[in-house]
Scaffold this motif. Sequence first.
Motif, PDB file in Angstrom:
ATOM      1  N   UNK A 223      22.779  44.390 -20.377  1.00  0.00           N
ATOM      2  CA  UNK A 223      22.761  44.765 -18.965  1.00  0.00           C
ATOM      3  C   UNK A 223      21.360  44.618 -18.388  1.00  0.00           C
ATOM      4  N   UNK A 224      21.315  44.625 -17.082  1.00  0.00           N
ATOM      5  CA  UNK A 224      20.050  44.508 -16.387  1.00  0.00           C
ATOM      6  C   UNK A 224      19.154  45.704 -16.726  1.00  0.00           C
ATOM      7  N   UNK A 225      19.766  46.906 -16.729  1.00  0.00           N
ATOM      8  CA  UNK A 225      18.977  48.086 -17.048  1.00  0.00           C
ATOM      9  C   UNK A 225      18.287  47.916 -18.400  1.00  0.00           C
ATOM     10  N   UNK A 226      19.070  47.426 -19.387  1.00  0.00           N
ATOM     11  CA  UNK A 226      18.507  47.252 -20.722  1.00  0.00           C
ATOM     12  C   UNK A 226      17.295  46.337 -20.709  1.00  0.00           C
ATOM     13  N   UNK A 227      17.432  45.203 -20.031  1.00  0.00           N
ATOM     14  CA  UNK A 227      16.303  44.265 -19.957  1.00  0.00           C
ATOM     15  C   UNK A 227      15.092  44.938 -19.310  1.00  0.00           C
ATOM     16  N   UNK A 228      15.379  45.714 -18.272  1.00  0.00           N
ATOM     17  CA  UNK A 228      14.282  46.387 -17.586  1.00  0.00           C
ATOM     18  C   UNK A 228      13.586  47.399 -18.488  1.00  0.00           C
TER      19      UNK A 228
ATOM     20  N   UNK B 166      24.775  38.258 -13.689  1.00  0.00           N
ATOM     21  CA  UNK B 166      25.654  39.280 -14.239  1.00  0.00           C
ATOM     22  C   UNK B 166      26.986  39.299 -13.532  1.00  0.00           C
ATOM     23  N   UNK B 167      27.955  39.749 -14.316  1.00  0.00           N
ATOM     24  CA  UNK B 167      29.302  39.859 -13.796  1.00  0.00           C
ATOM     25  C   UNK B 167      29.685  41.298 -14.086  1.00  0.00           C
ATOM     26  N   UNK B 168      30.048  42.055 -13.043  1.00  0.00           N
ATOM     27  CA  UNK B 168      30.161  43.494 -13.170  1.00  0.00           C
ATOM     28  C   UNK B 168      28.861  44.012 -13.753  1.00  0.00           C
ATOM     29  N   UNK B 169      28.905  44.624 -14.929  1.00  0.00           N
ATOM     30  CA  UNK B 169      27.656  45.142 -15.438  1.00  0.00           C
ATOM     31  C   UNK B 169      27.017  44.249 -16.496  1.00  0.00           C
ATOM     32  N   UNK B 170      27.815  43.353 -17.049  1.00  0.00           N
ATOM     33  CA  UNK B 170      27.308  42.610 -18.197  1.00  0.00           C
ATOM     34  C   UNK B 170      26.643  41.301 -17.814  1.00  0.00           C
ATOM     35  N   UNK B 171      25.548  41.015 -18.498  1.00  0.00           N
ATOM     36  CA  UNK B 171      24.876  39.741 -18.286  1.00  0.00           C
ATOM     37  C   UNK B 171      25.703  38.663 -18.967  1.00  0.00           C
ATOM     38  N   UNK B 172      25.806  37.512 -18.320  1.00  0.00           N
ATOM     39  CA  UNK B 172      26.591  36.437 -18.917  1.00  0.00           C
ATOM     40  C   UNK B 172      25.670  35.564 -19.747  1.00  0.00           C
ATOM     41  N   UNK B 173      25.828  35.713 -21.057  1.00  0.00           N
ATOM     42  CA  UNK B 173      24.881  35.076 -21.957  1.00  0.00           C
ATOM     43  C   UNK B 173      24.903  33.548 -21.846  1.00  0.00           C
ATOM     44  N   UNK B 174      26.087  32.999 -21.645  1.00  0.00           N
ATOM     45  CA  UNK B 174      26.186  31.534 -21.588  1.00  0.00           C
ATOM     46  C   UNK B 174      25.444  30.993 -20.377  1.00  0.00           C
TER      47      UNK B 174
END
Lengths: 324, 498
Positions: free
Chosen positions: A192-197, B363-371
């Motif tokens: 998640x973005x928070x994690x990266x931050x 990101x999509x919803x909360x998750x970063x899209x790794x691909x």
Amino acid sequence: MKEKTLTNSRYHNRIEFSSFFEKYGMLVVLGVLFLACSLISSVFLRPSNLFNITRQVSVIGIISIGMTFVILTGGIDLSVGSVYAFATLVITGLKHLGAVPAAVIALVISMVWGLLAGILVTKGRLQPFIATLGLMTGVVGFGLTFSRGQPILGAPEGLKFIGQGTLFGIVPFQSILFIITAAAAHIILNRTRLGRHVYAVGGNEEGSRLSGISVDNVKITVYVVSSFLAGFAGVITANHMNFGEANIGSGMELDAIAAVAVGGTTLGGGSGGAAGTVIGVLIIGVLNNLLNLINVPGYTQKIVKGVIIIAAVLLQSVQENRKK
Amino acid sequence: MNDEYILDMKKITKTFPGVKALSDVSFACRYGEIHALLGENGAGKSTLIKVLSAAFQPDSGEIYFKGKLFAHQNPISAQQAGIGVIYQEFNLVPYLSIAENIFLGNEPVTKAGLVDRKKMDSAAEEILKGLGLNLNVRTSAHKLSVAEQQMIEIAKTLSLNAELIVMDEPTATLSDHEIEFLFSTILRLKQQGKTIIYISHRLEEIFRVCDRVSVLKDGKYIGSKDVSDIDKEILIHMMVGRTLSDYFPVNKAKRGDKVLEVKNLTRKGVFKNISFDVYEGEILGLSGLVGAGRTEVVRAVFGADPFDSGEILMYGKPLKIRKPINAIRNSIGFATEDRKQQGLVLGLSVKKNITLTVLEHIRKYFLLQMKKEKALVNYFIKTLKIAAKDQDVLVRTLSGGNQQKVVLAKWLAHDSKVLILDEPTRGIDVGAKTEIYNLMRELTKKGKAIVMISSELLEVIGISDRIIVMNQGRFTGELSAENATEEAVMKFAIGGVE
Ligand SMILES: Nc1ncnc2c1ncn2[C@@H]1O[C@H](COP(=O)(O)OP(=O)(O)OP(=O)(O)O)[C@@H](O)[C@H]1O
Ligand SMILES: [Mg+2]
């Protein structure tokens, strides 16, 4: 074309021992410890004993996961033990409201403590060590006042299974909560973005600010997470032990910090993670179990634990230095 | 051993996990020469120097210094044996005096075992005089300019009687007249019989001061030549393996609407009444001597520092910028000059650094899209030719120039309307520089506006559509691309007003 192959040939993919160890070092230590234990004690490998270990590590494990967030940003949270204890008092003290409302209030109050710590650290510009040291003492004081210095007996009916229950009659419910917490933390930190931050702030605060990260918000969030998880652990314990007590968490902040450090998260922030902390918690938990199984006296146990913590962290720093 | 050579490094190999930084590199240096060590970013120059100074141990190979096998386990003993290295990051202790810094760890002592301050100060003065410097040796180091700090680093190596002095990109952070002073110092050192190894990406410098040049490429030794035998083209060919034709792209973009306008920006004691504007499709060069206040102005525009009065408008609409995030939300990006402190998170991977400003978009919803993230990063690794084993290596382990490319990639990825670039090509090799200039042009063709600060005069003149010049915190002049000559820019830079 020729240029391309030249460049590629510089990068060989042989996995070297050192880099393998770097990544999985503490897992190897845990494995070795596990093996040693099973050889030393015949009781160790019994399922009942193994699940006993997972139950014993769950509460401190959940607190350590929260601590991981804070340490990753380069902070420290000394108040987790007090917040944990206060939560046991809230849920037992408010049992007349019913189990769920009491638990919810306990969690909310815990988050308020975290919010306070976060605001002191960011807006008040206090050193995290000092801010949370103050909170650590103050919250115990509140707890003693609230409970008039006495333990509060009896948790409300309705949630006892989260402290006492088992799945399939053997897997402690606490352990399942620990696993869920750890998995959620792992996903938050990595995906998640928070994690990266969190990692960015711990690695380079000024660089993070210039990348448009609201450093204060990230810091406040990690203290809230840490306190929330400490409170959650308190709710579990109150349901497990069936009482609350203002001093029940004393020393837990240090156990949590030890687990995080053994798990490979550097105290300066910026590197490490939840998976490492789980391993750190297990290493300490398995060791405790072994020392008990072979009847090592309590005082000696402390010495052994101290040595192991230092040795584990030393091992990591030797690796760090060798890389240079 | 051959007694013509002060230094003879033989078949040096050094590997890092997954990377062969040096393979069988042989490198020799004659007594009393100024020897340039060149190569593209990540070629292995800094690594070779670190092997020499015993900061790294080689996997194999031997080093002979003054005819004797030179095998030291740590930098301190290598220093004492006569090799002084001036790294790009200085190692001065800010609150110690000049003299204390010069003799750090090597202080002269009285019979009682105390530091002999008198002797230390006079010895320090002696050394500084030898360098043609007139500084009070009791001044504390944090009060010195970058160039002065560098001189103190040189003095430090001299206090240890270094005979071979290595300078890794010494001019990257200096202004033009400071560079002149450095050159005179280098020539002075040569006269005193010192040997110097000189690393730089600015090829003009090589022809000005160096006697010989050796080139590395992809961790391998390519060859050595006398500088008098070659020209810039041959040199570039040795370094990149091909000739570079157009250094600066010529076809410019069409100028569109006014994007950003800065009006009477003032920060007391730092800069005063600075006004400028940038249009779509335009590259605006911000020139001036180091210390003219250029970085301070753009930092204020970006919200990194506060300002006292003035206005910032975007498409005619006033912006409230108090923090970097405000600027970023308004589509302004800023690649800082100082990559280690401000530009990068060194302990994170290449991937995580590049996407730090664009997590929202992947990101999509909360998750970063790794691909999606991986593809994005791959694109920049390819276009900027970032030499990294993969996306997940820590930025810390990249060579200086490649770290700089990551800073650029991070802001290019953000795709903002206005891009402020502070010394974007610092430490970047010739081939990659052209790549970056082309990329800047591409961006302007897409309607972006670029504000660029650069201390390299030729670069500002070569790439900008318009140049504004500052001196001591004040605006001193504006030049169009046609009128921009070195003399014209310099006239404004040293304070001449229209
Ligand atoms: N500590 C390290 N760990 C892993 N890899 C490293 C380390 N230091 C250098 N490298 C790798 O070794 C190679 C050579 O790096 P080096 O710093 O010597 O390049 P350089 O020639 O100085 O380049 P530049 O001109 O960009 O400064 C690079 O691929 C780099 O990623
Ligand atoms: Mg280098």
